[in-house]
Design a protein around this motif. Structure first.
Motif, PDB file in Angstrom:
ATOM      1  N   SER A   2       0.778  -1.109  -0.156  1.00 34.73           N
ATOM      2  CA  SER A   2       0.011   0.229  -0.071  1.00 34.73           C
ATOM      3  C   SER A   2       0.832   1.227   0.019  1.00 34.73           C
ATOM      4  CB  SER A   2      -0.863  -0.110   1.068  1.00 34.73           C
ATOM      5  OG  SER A   2      -0.045   0.202   2.428  1.00 34.73           O
ATOM      6  N   ARG A   3       0.236   2.431  -0.385  1.00 29.94           N
ATOM      7  CA  ARG A   3       1.045   3.619  -0.651  1.00 29.94           C
ATOM      8  C   ARG A   3       0.130   4.538   0.282  1.00 29.94           C
ATOM      9  NH1 ARG A   3       5.135   4.589  -3.967  1.00 29.94           N
ATOM     10  NH2 ARG A   3       5.241   6.764  -4.494  1.00 29.94           N
ATOM     11  N   PRO A   4       0.680   5.588   1.026  1.00 34.51           N
ATOM     12  CA  PRO A   4      -0.071   6.584   1.648  1.00 34.51           C
ATOM     13  C   PRO A   4      -0.789   7.400   0.728  1.00 34.51           C
ATOM     14  CG  PRO A   4       2.413   6.691   2.424  1.00 34.51           C
ATOM     15  CD  PRO A   4       2.170   5.755   1.234  1.00 34.51           C
ATOM     16  N   ALA A   5      -2.117   7.802   0.985  1.00 32.48           N
ATOM     17  CA  ALA A   5      -2.926   8.489   0.034  1.00 32.48           C
ATOM     18  C   ALA A   5      -2.164   9.805  -0.462  1.00 32.48           C
ATOM     19  CB  ALA A   5      -4.141   8.721   0.557  1.00 32.48           C
ATOM     20  N   THR A   6      -1.421  10.382   0.265  1.00 36.78           N
ATOM     21  CA  THR A   6      -0.982  11.688  -0.231  1.00 36.78           C
ATOM     22  C   THR A   6       0.325  11.585  -0.775  1.00 36.78           C
ATOM     23  OG1 THR A   6      -0.169  12.056   2.007  1.00 36.78           O
ATOM     24  CG2 THR A   6      -2.332  13.063   1.405  1.00 36.78           C
ATOM     25  N   ALA A   7       1.010  10.358  -0.934  1.00 41.35           N
ATOM     26  CA  ALA A   7       2.324   9.820  -1.694  1.00 41.35           C
ATOM     27  C   ALA A   7       2.149  10.437  -3.280  1.00 41.35           C
ATOM     28  CB  ALA A   7       2.786   8.714  -1.299  1.00 41.35           C
ATOM     29  N   SER A   8       3.221  10.925  -3.504  1.00 43.76           N
ATOM     30  CA  SER A   8       3.127  11.106  -5.099  1.00 43.76           C
ATOM     31  C   SER A   8       3.246   9.858  -6.170  1.00 43.76           C
ATOM     32  CB  SER A   8       4.581  12.066  -5.380  1.00 43.76           C
ATOM     33  OG  SER A   8       5.714  11.565  -5.159  1.00 43.76           O
ATOM     34  N   CYS A   9       2.591  10.264  -7.079  1.00 42.50           N
ATOM     35  CA  CYS A   9       2.404   8.951  -7.829  1.00 42.50           C
ATOM     36  C   CYS A   9       3.757   8.647  -8.623  1.00 42.50           C
ATOM     37  CB  CYS A   9       1.543   9.108  -8.846  1.00 42.50           C
ATOM     38  SG  CYS A   9       0.767   7.583  -9.857  1.00 42.50           S
ATOM     39  N   PRO A  10       3.846   7.231  -8.821  1.00 44.38           N
ATOM     40  CA  PRO A  10       5.275   6.723  -9.279  1.00 44.38           C
ATOM     41  C   PRO A  10       5.365   7.079 -10.557  1.00 44.38           C
ATOM     42  CG  PRO A  10       4.058   4.912  -7.739  1.00 44.38           C
ATOM     43  CD  PRO A  10       3.344   6.190  -8.017  1.00 44.38           C
ATOM     44  N   CYS A  11       4.351   7.226 -11.361  1.00 49.38           N
ATOM     45  CA  CYS A  11       4.153   7.341 -12.750  1.00 49.38           C
ATOM     46  C   CYS A  11       5.158   8.767 -13.128  1.00 49.38           C
ATOM     47  CB  CYS A  11       2.960   7.424 -13.255  1.00 49.38           C
ATOM     48  SG  CYS A  11       2.022   8.833 -13.028  1.00 49.38           S
ATOM     49  N   GLY A  12       5.232   9.650 -12.083  1.00 48.08           N
ATOM     50  CA  GLY A  12       6.094  10.821 -12.427  1.00 48.08           C
ATOM     51  C   GLY A  12       4.945  11.964 -12.859  1.00 48.08           C
ATOM     52  N   SER A  76      11.655   5.837 -11.130  1.00 49.32           N
ATOM     53  CA  SER A  76      11.181   7.020 -12.042  1.00 49.32           C
ATOM     54  C   SER A  76      10.826   6.409 -13.346  1.00 49.32           C
ATOM     55  CB  SER A  76      12.008   8.147 -12.108  1.00 49.32           C
ATOM     56  OG  SER A  76      13.316   7.893 -12.622  1.00 49.32           O
ATOM     57  N   LEU A  77       9.995   7.033 -14.141  1.00 49.50           N
ATOM     58  CA  LEU A  77       9.674   6.870 -15.584  1.00 49.50           C
ATOM     59  C   LEU A  77       9.976   8.086 -16.410  1.00 49.50           C
ATOM     60  CD1 LEU A  77       8.329   5.061 -17.771  1.00 49.50           C
ATOM     61  CD2 LEU A  77       5.955   5.843 -16.767  1.00 49.50           C
ATOM     62  N   GLU A  78      10.450   7.933 -17.581  1.00 50.81           N
ATOM     63  CA  GLU A  78      10.515   8.907 -18.562  1.00 50.81           C
ATOM     64  C   GLU A  78       9.735   8.482 -19.866  1.00 50.81           C
ATOM     65  OE1 GLU A  78      14.581  10.873 -19.585  1.00 50.81           O
ATOM     66  OE2 GLU A  78      15.187   8.937 -18.392  1.00 50.81           O
ATOM     67  N   ILE A  79       8.783   9.283 -20.391  1.00 50.51           N
ATOM     68  CA  ILE A  79       8.174   9.116 -21.626  1.00 50.51           C
ATOM     69  C   ILE A  79       8.971   9.578 -22.763  1.00 50.51           C
ATOM     70  CG2 ILE A  79       5.890   9.108 -23.117  1.00 50.51           C
ATOM     71  CD1 ILE A  79       5.611   7.205 -20.516  1.00 50.51           C
ATOM     72  N   LEU A  80       9.563   8.719 -23.725  1.00 54.11           N
ATOM     73  CA  LEU A  80      10.414   9.616 -24.670  1.00 54.11           C
ATOM     74  C   LEU A  80       9.598   9.833 -25.966  1.00 54.11           C
ATOM     75  CD1 LEU A  80      13.253   6.846 -24.240  1.00 54.11           C
ATOM     76  CD2 LEU A  80      13.005   9.193 -23.177  1.00 54.11           C
ATOM     77  N   VAL A  87      -7.599   9.185 -27.531  1.00 54.25           N
ATOM     78  CA  VAL A  87      -9.098   8.489 -27.518  1.00 54.25           C
ATOM     79  C   VAL A  87      -9.676   8.157 -28.895  1.00 54.25           C
ATOM     80  CG1 VAL A  87      -9.607   9.503 -25.178  1.00 54.25           C
ATOM     81  CG2 VAL A  87      -9.974  10.698 -27.497  1.00 54.25           C
ATOM     82  N   PHE A  88      -8.798   8.654 -30.140  1.00 56.40           N
ATOM     83  CA  PHE A  88      -9.230   8.563 -31.154  1.00 56.40           C
ATOM     84  C   PHE A  88      -8.566   7.582 -31.936  1.00 56.40           C
ATOM     85  CE2 PHE A  88      -9.772  13.195 -30.299  1.00 56.40           C
ATOM     86  CZ  PHE A  88     -10.841  13.375 -30.374  1.00 56.40           C
ATOM     87  N   HIS A  89      -7.830   6.572 -31.420  1.00 56.04           N
ATOM     88  CA  HIS A  89      -6.825   5.398 -31.982  1.00 56.04           C
ATOM     89  C   HIS A  89      -7.492   4.132 -31.378  1.00 56.04           C
ATOM     90  CE1 HIS A  89      -4.243   9.237 -32.575  1.00 56.04           C
ATOM     91  NE2 HIS A  89      -4.313   8.584 -33.682  1.00 56.04           N
ATOM     92  N   GLY A  90      -6.924   3.371 -32.395  1.00 60.35           N
ATOM     93  CA  GLY A  90      -7.290   1.708 -31.666  1.00 60.35           C
ATOM     94  C   GLY A  90      -6.088   1.031 -31.349  1.00 60.35           C
ATOM     95  N   GLU A  91      -4.909   1.850 -31.650  1.00 65.79           N
ATOM     96  CA  GLU A  91      -3.684   1.248 -31.120  1.00 65.79           C
ATOM     97  C   GLU A  91      -2.762   2.323 -31.022  1.00 65.79           C
ATOM     98  OE1 GLU A  91      -1.111  -0.409 -34.825  1.00 65.79           O
ATOM     99  OE2 GLU A  91      -3.213  -1.310 -34.692  1.00 65.79           O
ATOM    100  N   GLY A  92      -1.616   2.171 -30.217  1.00 67.52           N
ATOM    101  CA  GLY A  92      -0.576   3.103 -30.028  1.00 67.52           C
ATOM    102  C   GLY A  92       0.607   2.495 -29.521  1.00 67.52           C
ATOM    103  N   THR A  93       1.651   3.342 -29.606  1.00 68.23           N
ATOM    104  CA  THR A  93       2.990   2.841 -29.126  1.00 68.23           C
ATOM    105  C   THR A  93       3.537   3.922 -28.073  1.00 68.23           C
ATOM    106  OG1 THR A  93       4.373   3.871 -30.716  1.00 68.23           O
ATOM    107  CG2 THR A  93       3.571   1.771 -31.160  1.00 68.23           C
ATOM    108  N   VAL A  94       4.287   3.331 -27.118  1.00 67.52           N
ATOM    109  CA  VAL A  94       4.938   4.234 -26.133  1.00 67.52           C
ATOM    110  C   VAL A  94       6.401   3.747 -25.829  1.00 67.52           C
ATOM    111  CG1 VAL A  94       5.124   5.361 -23.788  1.00 67.52           C
ATOM    112  CG2 VAL A  94       2.844   4.684 -24.924  1.00 67.52           C
ATOM    113  N   ARG A  95       7.243   4.676 -26.191  1.00 65.82           N
ATOM    114  CA  ARG A  95       8.842   4.491 -25.894  1.00 65.82           C
ATOM    115  C   ARG A  95       9.183   4.944 -24.582  1.00 65.82           C
ATOM    116  NH1 ARG A  95      13.892   6.138 -27.346  1.00 65.82           N
ATOM    117  NH2 ARG A  95      13.070   7.941 -28.321  1.00 65.82           N
ATOM    118  N   PHE A  96       9.702   4.371 -23.841  1.00 62.12           N
ATOM    119  CA  PHE A  96       9.876   4.899 -22.379  1.00 62.12           C
ATOM    120  C   PHE A  96      11.152   4.479 -21.946  1.00 62.12           C
ATOM    121  CE2 PHE A  96       7.908   0.910 -21.724  1.00 62.12           C
ATOM    122  CZ  PHE A  96       8.629   0.213 -20.765  1.00 62.12           C
TER     123      PHE A  96
END
Length: 128
Positions: A2-12, A76-80, A87-96
Motif C-alpha cells: 500500500s501507499r499513503p494516499a498523499t504520496a506522489s504517484c510513481p508514474c511521474g 522513475s519513468l520517462e516517456i520518450l 481517444v481517437f485511436h485503436g492502437e498506439g506505441t509508447v517508448r519509455f
C-alpha cells in the motif's frame, strides 16, 4: 504494497498516487490513452499490483503471473515518444525509459511498447 494516499504517484505526474494511478488500480476508472496505461502499469510494478498488471495485459501475450523481484525498486519513468494511442485511436506505441535500483545499483530499462484497444479498453500488447 500500500501507499499513503498523499504520496506522489510513481508514474511521474504531479498528483498524489490515490487520485492518479491508484484510482485506475482500484478499478475506479480506465486509462483513456496508451500513455496513461503505460504510466499506470509502471506504477503497478512499483507498488506490486499484480492483479492490475494482468488485467491490462493483452490475453494473447499475458503471462500466467508476474514475478516481482524483492531486490528491485522502480524509481522513475520517462516517456520518450508516443504514437497514436489517443481517444481517437485503436492502437498506439509508447517508448519509455524506466529507472530502477536493483540490490543497491541503479539501472534503466528502455522499451518501445505497443498498446491496443480491446473491448474498448487499452491493454499492453507487447514490445514493438
Amino acid at each position: 504494497m500500500s501507499r499513503p494516499a498523499t504520496a506522489s504517484c510513481p508514474c511521474g505526474l504531479p498528483a498524489p498516487y490515490s487520485g492518479c494511478c491508484g484510482r485506475l488500480h482500484r478499478g475506479e476508472g480506465a486509462a483513456t490513452t496508451a500513455e496513461q496505461l503505460m504510466r499506470s502499469r509502471f506504477s503497478a510494478f512499483g507498488v506490486g499490483d499484480e492483479a492490475y498488471l494482468l488485467r491490462t495485459w493483452h490475453p494473447d501475450v499475458r503471462p500466467p503471473r508476474v514475478g516481482f523481484d524483492k531486490g528491485l525498486r522502480w524509481v522513475s519513468l520517462e516517456i520518450l515518444e508516443t504514437t497514436g494511442g489517443t481517444v481517437f485511436h485503436g492502437e498506439g506505441t509508447v517508448r519509455f525509459r524506466a529507472h530502477f535500483v536493483e540490490r543497491g545499483r541503479p539501472g534503466q530499462l528502455e522499451e518501445h511498447s505497443r498498446f491496443v484497444r480491446l473491448d474498448g479498453r487499452w491493454v499492453y500488447a507487447g514490445v514493438v
